[in-house]
Scaffold this active site. Structure first.
Site, PDB file in Angstrom:
ATOM      1  N   ALA A  63     -39.613 -43.154  89.786  1.00 40.44           N
ATOM      2  CA  ALA A  63     -39.600 -44.205  91.080  1.00 40.44           C
ATOM      3  C   ALA A  63     -38.620 -44.261  91.590  1.00 40.44           C
ATOM      4  O   ALA A  63     -37.780 -44.153  91.032  1.00 40.44           O
ATOM      5  CB  ALA A  63     -40.012 -45.737  90.335  1.00 40.44           C
ATOM      6  N   GLY A 105     -43.374 -41.709  87.580  1.00 37.21           N
ATOM      7  CA  GLY A 105     -43.957 -41.667  89.068  1.00 37.21           C
ATOM      8  C   GLY A 105     -44.663 -39.887  89.642  1.00 37.21           C
ATOM      9  O   GLY A 105     -45.062 -39.182  89.446  1.00 37.21           O
ATOM     10  N   GLU A 108     -46.693 -38.839  86.961  1.00 34.89           N
ATOM     11  CA  GLU A 108     -48.741 -38.870  87.536  1.00 34.89           C
ATOM     12  C   GLU A 108     -48.193 -38.278  89.062  1.00 34.89           C
ATOM     13  O   GLU A 108     -50.204 -37.672  89.301  1.00 34.89           O
ATOM     14  CB  GLU A 108     -47.644 -40.157  87.660  1.00 34.89           C
ATOM     15  CG  GLU A 108     -47.627 -41.781  86.841  1.00 34.89           C
ATOM     16  CD  GLU A 108     -48.147 -43.031  86.815  1.00 34.89           C
ATOM     17  OE1 GLU A 108     -46.426 -43.085  87.293  1.00 34.89           O
ATOM     18  OE2 GLU A 108     -48.806 -43.181  85.939  1.00 34.89           O
ATOM     19  N   GLU A 128     -41.422 -45.346  81.674  1.00 32.40           N
ATOM     20  CA  GLU A 128     -42.211 -46.560  81.919  1.00 32.40           C
ATOM     21  C   GLU A 128     -41.269 -47.272  81.282  1.00 32.40           C
ATOM     22  O   GLU A 128     -40.804 -49.066  81.081  1.00 32.40           O
ATOM     23  CB  GLU A 128     -42.970 -46.988  82.769  1.00 32.40           C
ATOM     24  CG  GLU A 128     -43.114 -46.253  84.076  1.00 32.40           C
ATOM     25  CD  GLU A 128     -43.660 -44.826  83.608  1.00 32.40           C
ATOM     26  OE1 GLU A 128     -43.544 -44.616  82.448  1.00 32.40           O
ATOM     27  OE2 GLU A 128     -43.632 -44.166  84.808  1.00 32.40           O
TER      28      GLU A 128
END
Ligand code: NAD
Length: 713
Positions: A63, A105, A108, A128
């Site tokens: 992120a 992210g 991901e 995270e």
């Protein structure tokens, strides 16, 4: 204008290159560009496959942290989970080319691809949990489908990335590139297309539980219980993986979103993110240009080969910087070097270092008893006895023998470094580097900025601290600096509560229940009650006005009951086993009578409030006096150096979280309740009163510049 992602087609392969330095943070612009590229590739009939790659040093760091405080951007369309979902459903083959790192992210996003190739040094992970949240872009559902529930749980709950080799063995990636990663990725996708390789959609994959040990989740929960006590996210991470096993992907993703939202609005998430940003803020000094050219530090001298000197030396040896250690006492020098050797050998016996690495590090160390040997060093750190005249004599000699431009630092815990600097002809090169014990382990480093310290000295030491993997926090000169100064009221209240009727066990339990790594009484016994006693003896005149101050610890120290090392202190010890000592309670009762203190039942709430709120009040005074730049610096010091519960984010963040008015009214309550003692110690700082009146918080209060004239408390 630089584009957030680049798009081109090469030999019928669309190449979407993430191009948002420094780490390809998945901010709105990059998300939009990725989706745009993907849709363009999908529409283009000539495109047979898609490669996701990076133009920078790493594939993607996750992120965009600047969007953390701007949910309107983080949640804006296109939302990362939706992009990932769309890529996953692609009818064209997608390959992710992972260079350097794919985190959060970023991983991901890579999980949406059908196949993954990485370079040999890549690291892949979902960190995270360190921010008090969980992977909310499908990571908790797709990772177990690809690598199994066990490793996925370990990765998600620990937040620790794994290597490319481990990823390959686990099935997280399909290939490790051997040359230029992009060329390898393009060759790979062509080979996949030529061989009609199947698309891989996590909607079609079930988590393989055939090798999952019976009771895995119950055992796993138990194994992490101590370490994760107080944290909110780890349990939700586990629940997500359980959902991945039980539910189809689409429903699992909904569950992940729900649990993600639960984590997001917790004090723990706020606290952990606060500390994350605090660490970044601490290296910025408001009145110093961070681009100030730094001095080179290629070798270091340590003066004093005792407890601290040895640990400090290891930090530099660990990163390849040669160290010369000086002690006037030849035997102490030999002992100090031997302790370092032993420490490394212990690391080697635990498999943390190879024998070769131990030798390499030890080769960087030399010992001397002669100051003349220091003519060539770039930095000296003094760690001799805590006595002003000894330190002044050392600095006088250093001033004579060290080359111009050499940085002269003191590791003093309490002495006024301006006074030490004043004996040299170069006070601009002097500052404090206050390491914490054990200095090779503890991450905290208080950098004490003195009245005349040059900006480049300060910036050099901040950068150097980062190089030796410390968390540097710049503080001003005052008694105890920030950490030990805030500790003083905490200790005082604990010791006073023993007189008022609390027992060591009760105090320690109240504190560990609050989340402290160790209770005060256990900490005192471990450090040695003699240490504090002799420090207090040295400054009796400044603290004599309150006779209850540490009366018990002083009494025990006088009796030779120093704590663990004498098997008797605030507790009785059989080895490390600790028991209540009835004699301590007798001494407490006798001292209370002598001091006219009425003993009574004390609640755990009173213990926590008096000890922690007094510490917060001292933190407020430190800010008010300009001895720290920001409240988050105090928090960083407490979370990294004093075992303050990480998930509470430090004392000042804790105060912001529960409300400064709550802290203020409790201080006022004890001020009234405790009579003369209350009047002496529970007067709220005027900053706290002001912030409550203004309806604001510590985190919004900033000190523009440190008060650089020293003052004694
Ligand atoms: P220590 O007693 O273990 O070691 C001090 C060493 O300095 C001894 O080996 C002694 O021989 C040597 N020494 C004394 N005078 C000297 C001189 N003039 N020249 C060269 N060597 C000399 O002490 P320590 O616990 O390592 O503490 C050192 C400093 O670090 C003190 O200022 C202390 O306040 C500070 N400090 C200690 C801790 C801790 O937990 N021990 C934590 C932070 C800071």
């Amino acid at each position: 204008m630089t584009l957030a992602a680049l798009y081109e087609v090469r030999d019928n392969i669309a190449l979407i290159t993430l191009n948002s330095p420094p780490v390809n943070g998945l901010g709105l612009a990059l998300r939009s560009a990725i989706l745009q590229g993907f849709r363009q590739a999908t529409k283009d009939d000539a495109v047979q496959g898609i490669v996701l790659a990076s133009s920078g040093q790493i594939f993607c760091g996750g992120a965009d942290i600047t969007e953390f405080s701007r949910p309107e951007l983080a949640m804006a369309d296109p939302f990362l989970p939706a992009i990932i979902d769309e890529i996953e459903r692609s009818q064209k083959l997608v390959v992710a080319a992972i260079n350097g790192m794919a985190l959060g992210g970023g991983l991901e996003l890579a999980l949406a691809a059908d196949y993954r190739i990485s370079d040999a040094s890549a690291k892949l992970g979902l960190p995270e949990v360190h921010l008090g949240i969980l992977p909310g872009g499908g990571g908790t559902q797709r990772l177990p489908r690809l690598i199994g529930a066990q490793l996925a749980t370990e990765m998600i709950v620990s937040g620790t990335p794994i290597s490319a080799q481990k990823s390959l063995a686990a099935g997280l990636i399909d290939r490790i590139g051997e040359g230029n990663l992009l060329d390898d990725a393009l060759a790979y996708i062509h080979a996949l297309i030529d061989s009609n390789a199947a698309l891989r959609d996590c909607n079609e994959i079930r988590v393989d539980t055939s090798e999952l040990p019976a009771n895995f989740f119950a055992d796993f929960r138990q194994s992490i219980a101590r370490k994760t006590h107080g944290f909110f996210a780890p349990e939700r991470c586990i629940q997500c993986v359980e959902a991945a096993i039980e539910l189809p992907l689409a429903e699992g993703l909904k569950r992940e979103q729900a649990l993600f939202a639960e984590c997001l609005n917790t004090p723990q998430a706020r606290a952990q993110q606060h500390l994350f940003f605090a660490e970044r803020a601490a290296t910025k000094i408001p009145d110093v240009d961070s681009k100030t050219p730094i001095r080179e530090v290629n070798n270091v001298a340590i003066i004093g080969s005792g407890t601290m000197g040895g640990g400090i030396a290891m930090n530099f040896m660990n990163v390849g910087i040669p160290v010369v250690m000086l002690d006037l006492n030849g035997e102490a020098l030999e002992r100090g070097i031997e302790v370092i050797r032993k420490n490394y050998e212990v690391s080697a016996s635990k498999g943390k270092l190879t024998a070769e690495q131990v030798e390499q590090r030890l080769n960087l160390l030399s010992g001397t008893t002669e100051y003349d040997a220091l003519g060539d060093v770039d930095l000296v750190i003094e760690a001799v006895f805590e006595k002003m005249d000894v330190k002044r004599a050392v600095f006088k000699t250093l001033d004579e023998v060290c080359k111009p431009g050499c940085i002269l630092a003191s590791n003093t815990s309490t002495l006024n470094i301006d006074e030490i600097a004043a004996v040299t002809h170069r006070p601009q090169d002097v500052l404090g580097l206050h390491f914490f014990s054990p200095a090779n382990v503890m991450r905290l480093l208080e950098i004490v900025r003195c009245e005349k310290t040059n900006d480049d000295v300060l910036v050099t030491c901040i950068k150097l601290a980062q190089k030796i993997k410390k968390v540097p926090v710049v503080v001003g000169v005052c008694y105890g600096f920030v950490g030990n100064r805030m500790l003083e009221p905490y200790v005082r209240e604990g010791m006073r509560l023993l007189l008022e009727g609390a027992t060591p066990i009760q105090i320690d339990k109240a504190l560990t229940d609050f989340g402290m790594a160790m209770g005060l009484c256990s900490m005192g016994d471990l450090a040695g009650l003699d240490v504090g006693y002799f420090i207090r003896e040295g400054r009796r005149e400044t603290i004599a006005h309150d006779k209850s101050y540490c009366a018990i610890a002083d009494e025990l120290a006088k009796l030779g009951r120093y704590g663990q090392k004498t098997a008797r202190g605030l507790y009785l010890y059989a080895g490390r086993d600790q028991q209540e000592d009835p004699e301590v309670l007798e001494i407490a009762t006798r001292l209370a009578t002598e001091l006219g203190i009425e003993r009574r039942d004390i609640t755990d709430e009173e213990i926590v409030e008096r000890m922690i709120f007094s510490m917060i009040n001292e933190g407020a005074k430190i800010l008010e006096e300009g001895k720290a730049y920001r409240s988050s610096d105090c928090d960083l010091i407490y979370a990294n150096g004093y075992g303050f519960p990480w998930w509470r984010g430090g004392p000042m963040q804790y105060a912001d979280e529960i409300g400064l008015d709550v802290v203020l009214s409790a201080l006022e309550k004890y001020r009234q309740q405790l009579g003369e003692y209350g009047e002496m110690w529970f007067k709220p700082s005027s900053l706290l009163v002001k912030l409550v009146a203004d309806g604001t918080q510590f985190k919004h209060y900033k000190v523009g510049a440190l008060a650089l004239t020293a003052h004694e408390k």
